[in-house]
Design an enzyme around this catalytic site. Structure first.
Site, PDB file in Angstrom:
ATOM      1  N   ARG A  89       2.379  11.762 -10.399  1.00 16.53           N
ATOM      2  CA  ARG A  89       2.311  12.208  -8.993  1.00 16.53           C
ATOM      3  C   ARG A  89       3.434  13.213  -8.706  1.00 16.53           C
ATOM      4  O   ARG A  89       3.259  14.178  -7.962  1.00 16.53           O
ATOM      5  CB  ARG A  89       2.396  11.024  -8.025  1.00 16.53           C
ATOM      6  N   GLU A 136      -8.502   9.734   6.305  1.00 12.04           N
ATOM      7  CA  GLU A 136      -8.897  10.298   5.010  1.00 12.04           C
ATOM      8  C   GLU A 136     -10.302  10.897   5.033  1.00 12.04           C
ATOM      9  O   GLU A 136     -10.545  11.949   4.431  1.00 12.04           O
ATOM     10  CB  GLU A 136      -8.806   9.213   3.923  1.00 12.04           C
ATOM     11  N   PHE A 138      -7.724   5.033  -0.999  1.00 12.58           N
ATOM     12  CA  PHE A 138      -8.281   5.672   0.196  1.00 12.58           C
ATOM     13  C   PHE A 138      -9.132   6.896  -0.147  1.00 12.58           C
ATOM     14  O   PHE A 138     -10.163   7.140   0.482  1.00 12.58           O
ATOM     15  CB  PHE A 138      -7.158   6.064   1.149  1.00 12.58           C
ATOM     16  N   HIS A 156      -1.161   6.828  -6.972  1.00 12.57           N
ATOM     17  CA  HIS A 156      -1.015   5.376  -6.822  1.00 12.57           C
ATOM     18  C   HIS A 156      -2.250   4.617  -7.285  1.00 12.57           C
ATOM     19  O   HIS A 156      -2.710   3.666  -6.639  1.00 12.57           O
ATOM     20  CB  HIS A 156      -0.674   5.019  -5.368  1.00 12.57           C
ATOM     21  N   ASP A 201       3.036  -3.081  -4.264  1.00 11.76           N
ATOM     22  CA  ASP A 201       2.115  -2.873  -3.136  1.00 11.76           C
ATOM     23  C   ASP A 201       0.930  -3.824  -3.192  1.00 11.76           C
ATOM     24  O   ASP A 201       0.260  -4.048  -2.183  1.00 11.76           O
ATOM     25  CB  ASP A 201       1.613  -1.423  -3.115  1.00 11.76           C
ATOM     26  N   ARG A 253       1.849   6.176  -9.925  1.00 14.04           N
ATOM     27  CA  ARG A 253       3.081   6.052  -9.137  1.00 14.04           C
ATOM     28  C   ARG A 253       4.317   5.982 -10.024  1.00 14.04           C
ATOM     29  O   ARG A 253       5.345   6.584  -9.714  1.00 14.04           O
ATOM     30  CB  ARG A 253       3.008   4.784  -8.273  1.00 14.04           C
TER      31      ARG A 253
END
Length: 314
Positions: free
Chosen positions: A8, A55, A80, A106, A114, A164
């Site tokens: 990322r 989104e 998302f 992610h 998370d 991530r």
């Protein structure tokens, strides 16, 4: 030890660097700091748009901008981008085959603490079933930048899966050549082929090195960065030359890299095969390495399964 950088992070830097060379727009949905598109925002504020936590609206707008002749990058977390905005990706982007590059960060278990709600383990399966879209999962920072440039230069929808956590750089930027739809053989071998993508490539390489050193097992390792269209020729060659295939990726065993490879193998050159991944369950909260151990996705697990699979060849 090679440099450690998250794909990322490499994505954000690549956008900023390539922004001087190519004309494109970047969209995000209130996650620019996490997706690293904020790096591009600082360099090109007039070409960056933040849509907040919306989104589906972001993807719909990306489609509209692309229909007007723009190349558009749209970013969010994989959960998302592939999940919440699926309808817009399918109907607004892929159906008309618009020039939208969906870069989802992610993804997978390595999201870590998370937890299950944000650990998207289904995105490759979801995205590769949609017509007209190219699906990529780069292994390191060098391959990520090359993949982003390839997406800019190739017309049509893309889904690019990014992670991530930091991962080692295995490619040399000076010599590496990225080819869409072509896998990369990282290690030759004759007894079995281990096919992987993304973060699991490093575990596959560690496993192959240990197998060679401790068990005299010669394992071929292939990095499949383009999951759709997949490199059928390379997979069939590996099946015919090594006689067994083990796949491993940070995804549900259903629909991911393993499924894509098995579709090629069963139709063209059936050999003993095993798919390693998350076994049809949700993830959990924890540090990435702890999660890899819990879900049996370490190099030790690859070694164990390699030996089991080789037995099936006899």
């Amino acid at each position: 030890m090679s440099e450690i950088i998250a794909t990322r992070e490499a994505y954000g830097k690549a956008l900023s660097e390539l922004g001087n060379k190519y004309q494109f727009l970047v969209l995000d949905s209130d996650l620019a700091e996490a997706t690293k598109t904020g790096i591009f925002k600082k360099a090109f504020p007039d070409r960056f748009f933040d849509f907040g936590i919306a989104e589906a609206n972001m993807i719909g707008t990306a489609a509209g901008l692309a229909a007007c002749g723009n190349t558009v990058f749209a970013s969010s977390f994989a959960m998302f981008a592939a999940g919440r905005a699926f309808e817009q990706v399918r109907n607004s982007v892929c159906y008309p085959k618009l020039n939208v590059k969906i870069c989802a960060t992610h993804a997978g278990l390595s999201v870590g603490e998370d937890g299950a709600t944000h650990q998207c383990l289904e995105d490759i399966g979801i995205m590769r079933t949609i017509p007209n879209i190219t699906v990529l999962c780069p292994v390191d920072a060098v391959e990520t930048k090359a993949a982003i440039e390839a997406a800019i230069l190739t017309d049509g929808p893309f889904y690019i899966r990014l992670g991530r956590m930091g991962v080692p750089i295995i490619n040399d930027e000076k010599t590496y050549k990225f080819e869409l739809g072509k896998g990369v053989t990282l290690k030759e071998g004759k007894d079995i082929t281990i096919i992987s993508s993304g973060s699991m490539v490093f575990e596959a390489l560690k496993a192959a090195e240990t197998l060679e050193k401790e068990d005299n097992i010669s394992a071929r390792v292939i990095n499949i960065h383009t999951i759709k269209p997949i490199d059928k020729e390379l997979i069939i060659k590996a099946a015919s030359e090594t006689g067994a295939i083990l796949t491993v990726d940070e995804h549900n065993i259903m629909g991911g890299l393993g499924s894509a490879v098995s579709e090629v193998v069963v139709e063209n050159y059936p050999v003993p095969m095993m798919i390693m991944g998350v076994k049809d369950c949700f993830g959990q909260s924890g540090k990435p390495q702890q999660l890899f151990e819990k879900f049996n996705l370490t190099h030790k697990d690859i070694i164990e399964n390699t030996k089991k699979l080789i037995e099936k060849k006899k």
